[in-house]
Design an enzyme around this catalytic site. Structure first.
Site, PDB file in Angstrom:
ATOM      1  CB  CYS A  50      37.625  19.686  40.536  1.00  0.00           C
ATOM      2  SG  CYS A  50      37.720  21.334  39.811  1.00  0.00           S
ATOM      3  NE  ARG A  65      39.311  13.047  37.871  1.00  0.00           N
ATOM      4  CZ  ARG A  65      39.698  14.029  37.043  1.00  0.00           C
ATOM      5  NH1 ARG A  65      40.108  15.186  37.534  1.00  0.00           N
ATOM      6  NH2 ARG A  65      39.648  13.860  35.727  1.00  0.00           N
ATOM      7  CD  GLN A  81      37.375  16.425  40.035  1.00  0.00           C
ATOM      8  OE1 GLN A  81      38.367  16.594  39.342  1.00  0.00           O
ATOM      9  NE2 GLN A  81      37.446  15.981  41.297  1.00  0.00           N
ATOM     10  NE  ARG A 133      41.054  18.380  30.894  1.00  0.00           N
ATOM     11  CZ  ARG A 133      41.307  18.708  32.172  1.00  0.00           C
ATOM     12  NH1 ARG A 133      42.139  19.673  32.457  1.00  0.00           N
ATOM     13  NH2 ARG A 133      40.713  18.063  33.163  1.00  0.00           N
ATOM     14  CG  ASP A 142      36.173  24.737  39.561  1.00  0.00           C
ATOM     15  OD1 ASP A 142      37.398  24.729  39.773  1.00  0.00           O
ATOM     16  OD2 ASP A 142      35.677  24.521  38.433  1.00  0.00           O
ATOM     17  CG  HIS A 156      35.791  17.948  34.784  1.00  0.00           C
ATOM     18  ND1 HIS A 156      36.340  16.865  34.125  1.00  0.00           N
ATOM     19  CD2 HIS A 156      36.753  18.372  35.650  1.00  0.00           C
ATOM     20  CE1 HIS A 156      37.570  16.668  34.573  1.00  0.00           C
ATOM     21  NE2 HIS A 156      37.837  17.557  35.502  1.00  0.00           N
TER      22      HIS A 156
HETATM   23  N1  NVA Z   1      36.314  24.689  35.915  1.00  0.00           N
HETATM   24  C1  NVA Z   1      37.700  24.373  35.753  1.00  0.00           C
HETATM   25  C2  NVA Z   1      37.962  22.947  36.111  1.00  0.00           C
HETATM   26  C3  NVA Z   1      39.410  22.535  36.015  1.00  0.00           C
HETATM   27  C4  NVA Z   1      39.614  21.094  36.369  1.00  0.00           C
HETATM   28  C5  NVA Z   1      38.114  24.635  34.315  1.00  0.00           C
HETATM   29  O1  NVA Z   1      37.358  24.291  33.399  1.00  0.00           O
HETATM   30  O2  NVA Z   1      39.168  25.222  34.102  1.00  0.00           O
HETATM   31  N1   CP Z   2      40.493  18.439  38.377  1.00  0.00           N
HETATM   32  C1   CP Z   2      41.106  18.282  37.191  1.00  0.00           C
HETATM   33  O1   CP Z   2      40.498  17.867  36.204  1.00  0.00           O
HETATM   34  O2   CP Z   2      42.415  18.600  37.185  1.00  0.00           O
HETATM   35  P1   CP Z   2      43.370  18.738  35.921  1.00  0.00           P
HETATM   36  O3   CP Z   2      42.923  19.971  35.172  1.00  0.00           O
HETATM   37  O4   CP Z   2      44.724  18.898  36.515  1.00  0.00           O
HETATM   38  O5   CP Z   2      43.240  17.526  35.065  1.00  0.00           O
END
Ligand code: NVA
Ligand code: CP
Length: 298
Positions: free
Chosen positions: A257, A285, A134, A104, A217, A131
């Site tokens: 998500c 998930r 998800q 990540r 989101d 992502h």
């Molecule tokens: N769009 C959000 C998703 C978090 C799971 C981010 O990248 O912060």
């Molecule tokens: N939706 C998701 O990826 O959540 P986290 O950022 O908590 O992993």
């Protein structure tokens, strides 16, 4: 041997993706029946995360526990990556010892650098571009509740972010119609004018009208925190609330998500409504990523 990575949803053939979603539902049923299945004994999954996470981290860690394997959580605070060791050097070393790696990170390019030299499968645990994990859970959740998503209408309302891009990829792989409502000048980077099952608008009502699934989101993703206040003004007409949801099909469902910002991109009322499937989506998930690990490693 070619190493299978999971960098975007396009890395897995349509049919395999469909099977993976069905397998996730089977694996979930096995957990509910307390059936023990440990195909990854003595295997280690490394989680290299330089952004926060609740769901992604917990689901991969628990998934590996179910499968009889181990995980290794590595944040930049603990590794030499945080002190500037080149990402390719880190990738060569970690991948010589573990069996699979979830990354990540901010820059998608860094993930590509990592996977280009990794000796083991690399899974995208979120970048600023996409992502995909998800989406495995989202597609599984739709399948469980409503059956095939092919030919259905999905409305994306909000930021042109990594989740929006992932829905663009999913619409190609799972063959649904995608209507995206974003503010002016926010065009998702993966949108191409040749995508005839995808439409773009600035009007959330157009996107949500007769939708079977409504998704949103946060308005400021990780890395965009400094723009949060400015974005609240730009995005304020794109809130998913009861009035907007009433334009969707009567049996439409709502996904997010998570984490969610109540009163911003979605109201508490919608999150708590009967259309909302966010908790099932979050639990899935775990099951979806177990299916992914099995697909990549067993
Ligand atoms: N769009 C959000 C998703 C978090 C799971 C981010 O990248 O912060
Ligand atoms: N939706 C998701 O990826 O959540 P986290 O950022 O908590 O992993």
């Amino acid at each position: 041997m070619n190493i299978k990575h999971f960098i975007t949803l396009l890395d897995i053939e349509k049919n395999d993706l469909k099977n993976l979603v069905n397998r996730a539902i089977e694996l979930k049923n096995m957990v509910k029946k307390n059936i023990v299945y440990t195909p990854l004994q003595n295997k280690t999954l490394a989680l290299v995360f330089d952004k926060s996470s609740t769901r992604t981290r917990v689901s991969f860690e628990v998934g590996m526990t179910h499968f009889g394997g181990n995980t290794l959580f590595l944040s930049p605070r603990d590794t030499q990556l945080g002190r500037g060791e080149p990402i390719e050097d880190t990738a060569r070393v970690i991948s010589s010892m573990v069996d699979c790696i979830v990354i990540r990170t901010h820059k998608h390019e860094d993930l590509l650098k990592f996977s280009s030299v990794s000796k083991v499968p690399v899974i995208n645990g979120l970048t600023e571009l996409v992502h995909p994990c998800q989406l495995l859970a989202d597609m599984m959740t739709y399948q469980e509740l409503k059956g095939e998503i092919k030919g259905k209408k999905v409305a994306w309302v909000g930021d042109a972010n990594n989740m929006c891009n992932s829905y663009i990829n999913a619409s190609k792989q799972f063959e649904f119609d995608l209507s995206i409502a974003t503010p002016k000048n926010f065009t998702p980077s993966l949108f191409e004018n040749t995508d005839d099952n995808i439409s773009l608008t600035n009007d959330p009502e157009i996107a949500v009208k007769n939708a079977d699934l409504v998704v949103t989101d946060v308005w400021a993703s990780m890395g965009d925190e400094d723009k949060e206040e400015e974005r609240k003004k730009i995005f304020k007409t794109l809130q998913v609330n009861k009035d907007l949801m009433s334009l969707a099909n009567t049996d439409a469902i709502f996904m997010h998500c998570l984490p969610a910002h109540r009163g911003e991109e979605v109201t508490e009322e919608v999150l708590n409504s009967s259309a909302s499937v966010i908790w099932q989506e979050a639990e899935n998930r775990l099951h979806a990523q177990k299916a992914l690990l099995e697909y990549l490693l067993v």
